[in-house]
Write a protein that holds these residues in place. Structure first.
Motif, PDB file in Angstrom:
ATOM      1  N   LYS A   2      12.027   2.463  22.261  1.00 28.38           N
ATOM      2  CA  LYS A   2      11.455   3.175  23.400  1.00 28.38           C
ATOM      3  C   LYS A   2      11.538   4.688  23.145  1.00 28.38           C
ATOM      4  O   LYS A   2      12.312   5.138  22.299  1.00 28.38           O
ATOM      5  N   PRO A   3      10.765   5.459  23.878  1.00 30.62           N
ATOM      6  CA  PRO A   3      10.690   6.909  23.600  1.00 30.62           C
ATOM      7  C   PRO A   3      12.047   7.602  23.547  1.00 30.62           C
ATOM      8  O   PRO A   3      12.303   8.406  22.648  1.00 30.62           O
ATOM      9  N   GLN A   4      12.912   7.301  24.492  1.00 25.29           N
ATOM     10  CA  GLN A   4      14.216   7.972  24.499  1.00 25.29           C
ATOM     11  C   GLN A   4      15.054   7.583  23.286  1.00 25.29           C
ATOM     12  O   GLN A   4      15.858   8.375  22.780  1.00 25.29           O
ATOM     13  N   GLU A   5      14.840   6.358  22.781  1.00 25.45           N
ATOM     14  CA  GLU A   5      15.553   5.908  21.588  1.00 25.45           C
ATOM     15  C   GLU A   5      15.024   6.618  20.346  1.00 25.45           C
ATOM     16  O   GLU A   5      15.782   6.981  19.443  1.00 25.45           O
ATOM     17  N   VAL A   6      13.704   6.831  20.302  1.00 25.43           N
ATOM     18  CA  VAL A   6      13.105   7.589  19.193  1.00 25.43           C
ATOM     19  C   VAL A   6      13.654   9.016  19.201  1.00 25.43           C
ATOM     20  O   VAL A   6      14.032   9.571  18.162  1.00 25.43           O
ATOM     21  N   LYS A   7      13.745   9.611  20.393  1.00 27.10           N
ATOM     22  CA  LYS A   7      14.238  10.987  20.509  1.00 27.10           C
ATOM     23  C   LYS A   7      15.701  11.081  20.090  1.00 27.10           C
ATOM     24  O   LYS A   7      16.134  12.104  19.537  1.00 27.10           O
ATOM     25  N   ARG A   8      16.445  10.026  20.348  1.00 21.64           N
ATOM     26  CA  ARG A   8      17.859  10.030  19.963  1.00 21.64           C
ATOM     27  C   ARG A   8      18.031   9.948  18.445  1.00 21.64           C
ATOM     28  O   ARG A   8      18.929  10.574  17.875  1.00 21.64           O
ATOM     29  N   ILE A   9      17.122   9.217  17.780  1.00 21.13           N
ATOM     30  CA  ILE A   9      17.249   8.985  16.331  1.00 21.13           C
ATOM     31  C   ILE A   9      16.823  10.212  15.524  1.00 21.13           C
ATOM     32  O   ILE A   9      17.431  10.531  14.489  1.00 21.13           O
ATOM     33  N   PHE A  10      15.787  10.918  16.001  1.00 21.44           N
ATOM     34  CA  PHE A  10      15.240  12.033  15.217  1.00 21.44           C
ATOM     35  C   PHE A  10      15.584  13.370  15.876  1.00 21.44           C
ATOM     36  O   PHE A  10      15.407  13.536  17.096  1.00 21.44           O
ATOM     37  N   ILE A  48       0.851  -1.186   0.000  1.00 24.41           N
ATOM     38  CA  ILE A  48       0.000   0.000   0.000  1.00 24.41           C
ATOM     39  C   ILE A  48       0.884   1.231   0.000  1.00 24.41           C
ATOM     40  O   ILE A  48       2.039   1.194   0.424  1.00 24.41           O
ATOM     41  N   GLU A  49       0.317   2.340  -0.487  1.00 21.63           N
ATOM     42  CA  GLU A  49       1.067   3.591  -0.557  1.00 21.63           C
ATOM     43  C   GLU A  49       1.018   4.306   0.789  1.00 21.63           C
ATOM     44  O   GLU A  49      -0.054   4.457   1.380  1.00 21.63           O
ATOM     45  N   ILE A  50       2.169   4.714   1.269  1.00 17.10           N
ATOM     46  CA  ILE A  50       2.229   5.498   2.497  1.00 17.10           C
ATOM     47  C   ILE A  50       2.979   6.786   2.195  1.00 17.10           C
ATOM     48  O   ILE A  50       3.804   6.836   1.278  1.00 17.10           O
ATOM     49  N   PRO A  51       2.705   7.855   2.931  1.00 18.13           N
ATOM     50  CA  PRO A  51       3.367   9.130   2.667  1.00 18.13           C
ATOM     51  C   PRO A  51       4.889   9.007   2.791  1.00 18.13           C
ATOM     52  O   PRO A  51       5.390   8.240   3.629  1.00 18.13           O
ATOM     53  N   PRO A  52       5.625   9.761   2.001  1.00 16.01           N
ATOM     54  CA  PRO A  52       7.093   9.698   2.063  1.00 16.01           C
ATOM     55  C   PRO A  52       7.653   9.931   3.465  1.00 16.01           C
ATOM     56  O   PRO A  52       8.618   9.279   3.867  1.00 16.01           O
ATOM     57  N   ALA A  53       7.063  10.839   4.205  1.00 14.51           N
ATOM     58  CA  ALA A  53       7.568  11.129   5.557  1.00 14.51           C
ATOM     59  C   ALA A  53       7.395   9.924   6.479  1.00 14.51           C
ATOM     60  O   ALA A  53       8.270   9.629   7.307  1.00 14.51           O
ATOM     61  N   VAL A  54       6.264   9.236   6.353  1.00 16.46           N
ATOM     62  CA  VAL A  54       6.018   8.044   7.166  1.00 16.46           C
ATOM     63  C   VAL A  54       7.013   6.952   6.791  1.00 16.46           C
ATOM     64  O   VAL A  54       7.599   6.283   7.658  1.00 16.46           O
ATOM     65  N   ASP A  55       7.208   6.768   5.495  1.00 16.00           N
ATOM     66  CA  ASP A  55       8.188   5.787   5.009  1.00 16.00           C
ATOM     67  C   ASP A  55       9.584   6.122   5.540  1.00 16.00           C
ATOM     68  O   ASP A  55      10.349   5.241   5.959  1.00 16.00           O
ATOM     69  N   ARG A  56       9.897   7.402   5.562  1.00 15.83           N
ATOM     70  CA  ARG A  56      11.205   7.855   6.033  1.00 15.83           C
ATOM     71  C   ARG A  56      11.393   7.544   7.524  1.00 15.83           C
ATOM     72  O   ARG A  56      12.467   7.074   7.944  1.00 15.83           O
ATOM     73  N   ILE A  57      10.368   7.756   8.329  1.00 17.23           N
ATOM     74  CA  ILE A  57      10.444   7.471   9.767  1.00 17.23           C
ATOM     75  C   ILE A  57      10.617   5.974  10.002  1.00 17.23           C
ATOM     76  O   ILE A  57      11.455   5.539  10.804  1.00 17.23           O
ATOM     77  N   ILE A  58       9.812   5.170   9.300  1.00 14.80           N
ATOM     78  CA  ILE A  58       9.905   3.716   9.458  1.00 14.80           C
ATOM     79  C   ILE A  58      11.299   3.225   9.063  1.00 14.80           C
ATOM     80  O   ILE A  58      11.931   2.434   9.781  1.00 14.80           O
ATOM     81  N   ASN A  59      11.803   3.686   7.918  1.00 15.70           N
ATOM     82  CA  ASN A  59      13.127   3.257   7.447  1.00 15.70           C
ATOM     83  C   ASN A  59      14.225   3.658   8.430  1.00 15.70           C
ATOM     84  O   ASN A  59      15.158   2.882   8.696  1.00 15.70           O
ATOM     85  N   LYS A  60      14.121   4.864   8.973  1.00 14.56           N
ATOM     86  CA  LYS A  60      15.136   5.348   9.904  1.00 14.56           C
ATOM     87  C   LYS A  60      15.162   4.498  11.170  1.00 14.56           C
ATOM     88  O   LYS A  60      16.235   4.168  11.699  1.00 14.56           O
ATOM     89  N   LEU A  61      13.993   4.129  11.657  1.00 13.46           N
ATOM     90  CA  LEU A  61      13.918   3.284  12.848  1.00 13.46           C
ATOM     91  C   LEU A  61      14.499   1.902  12.559  1.00 13.46           C
ATOM     92  O   LEU A  61      15.237   1.334  13.382  1.00 13.46           O
TER      93      LEU A  61
END
Length: 426
Positions: A49-57, A3-16
């Motif tokens: 976890k939240p702190q890991e998300v904050k570290r990545i972005f 399915i098609e997902i927005p580029p920004a969503v794809d970017r977040i998933i790929n980065k994680l």
């Protein structure tokens, strides 16, 4: 399935994923995409976890970090990223006492309300559907994840969400889920009136607003609010109010009324009267703008408007121009919906009123004090003191020009100000 997902969503998933975590689009956005609908929001669930998300972005907002939610900002837009979690005990019938993070996507999906909202997706794995959401989408079915009574006991708002999704999607509620709605209905008392009002509003704005009947059929009404539970729902009461046979108290097909918040609420409450409408909407903590407009529409819904210009102008002057058009829309709806047989004479009369309103607007006739050719400042400049006399004069001018729009000139109205108000002298 891809399915098609927005580029920004794809970017977040790929980065994680690049950082060694799992990540998926989840919930309503997956459901709506599969249905060919445009998702309002794209939520992401992750093993990070939240702190890991904050570290990545680099740019994040701690939206609900205690529950695992961090908003990631991409190109000035926010995307909620929430850690896989298991909800603790629900003590208040609405919120979990605590949450525990888990590395399991399955455990996270298991806590969600309905099967159609418990699906996840990423390009690598495709659709993750462990509770039959795809099958229920095909079967147009609203079904709880697991035991329905448990899901509704955890969060009583889900009772109204089940009915709201049924209305928005045109789906049926699965029998055991539907029975649980009736059983757990008393728990609605634990839900804030604001949250209840939001669900009911979404329901009324859907293509199937008549589904609000389920709120009464399943015995939920008395637990929403006292005045709400006394909304006229029986045909006998309606027929007494209209002095003729009626069809239904509910808004019928969504196509008969524009999806405007105050208009749909006015249609639903049209037999409650102006004061009753205000009382119901205040109980539900509705905003003042909606309360004012809906109650005014209800007030004028069945009042006679003679199909001649002066009467139409005087009615238009009671509300803004847009609201008057909504009033005509509501009156047409009532003729088509409430009566067992459409009254052609009433429809023709309504058509004439609409044509007269067009002529009044096209002619630029004055309808409000602010449109008078004379202002309060003009009257002060002519020697009158500021105060109640100014307001009374302006109201007198308005009454005059509603009768005779050609009198809305500065010369005429200032001359009129010098004449005694004969009506008040008598």
């Amino acid at each position: 399935m891809r399915i098609e997902i927005p580029p920004a969503v794809d970017r977040i998933i790929n980065k994680l994923e690049e950082n060694g975590f799992e990540a998926y689009a989840v919930g309503g956005c997956v459901r709506d995409t599969l249905l060919g609908r445009e998702p309002e929001d794209w939520d992401i669930t992750t093993s990070a976890k939240p702190q890991e998300v904050k570290r990545i972005f680099p740019r994040t907002i701690d939206t609900g970090i205690q529950h695992g939610t961090v908003t990631v900002m991409i190109d000035h837009k926010g995307y909620e990223v929430t850690t896989y979690r298991i909800d603790g005990e629900y003590e208040d019938g609405r919120h979990p006492k605590s949450v525990a993070f888990t590395p399991s996507l399955t455990e996270d999906l298991k806590r969600r309300d309905f099967t159609i909202n418990a699906m996840a997706y990423n390009h690598r794995r495709g659709i993750v559907d462990e509770f039959g959401g795809m099958e229920d989408l095909k079967g147009k079915c609203i079904r709880c994840v697991g035991r329905a009574e448990d899901r509704f006991t955890e969060d009583a708002l889900r009772i109204l969400r089940a009915i709201r999704f049924s209305a928005q999607l045109g789906f049926d509620i699965e029998p055991s889920t539907f029975e649980a709605v009736r059983i757990i209905a008393p728990n609605i008392e634990k839900v804030s009136k604001e949250r209840i009002q939001t669900e009911l509003t979404k329901l009324l704005l859907s293509d199937n607003p008549d589904k609000i009947a389920l709120v009464f059929e399943q015995g939920i009404g008395p637990y929403i609010a006292p005045r709400f539970s006394r909304i006229p729902v029986d045909q006998k009461t309606m027929e007494e109010k209209l002095s003729r046979p009626c069809r239904s108290f509910l808004p019928g097909s969504g196509s008969l009324l524009q999806p405007v918040k105050y208009l749909r609420w006015a249609a639903f409450l049209r037999f409650s009267g102006e004061d009753g409408t205000k009382a119901v909407l205040r109980e539900l903590k509705m905003d003042n703008d909606t309360i004012g407009k809906a109650s005014l529409l209800v007030k004028w819904c069945y009042q006679e408007i003679r199909p001649e210009k002066t009467a139409v102008r005087k009615t238009m002057a009671q509300m803004d121009r847009e609201l008057f058009r909504r009033l005509l829309e509501l009156r047409r709806f009532c003729i088509k919906t409430d009566l067992l047989q459409e009254n052609e004479e009433e429809l023709e009369q309504l058509d004439k009123i609409e044509r007269l309103a067009d002529e009044i607007e096209n002619a630029g006739d004055c309808l409000y004090i602010r449109e008078l050719a004379v202002t309060g400042q003009d009257l002060i400049a002519s020697g009158r003191k500021p105060g109640r006399e100014i307001g009374a004069l302006l109201q007198r001018f308005l009454e005059e020009v509603l009768e005779r729009p050609e009198h809305n000139t500065k010369e005429y109205l200032l001359a009129m100000a010098e004449q005694p108000d004969r009506e008040n002298k008598m």
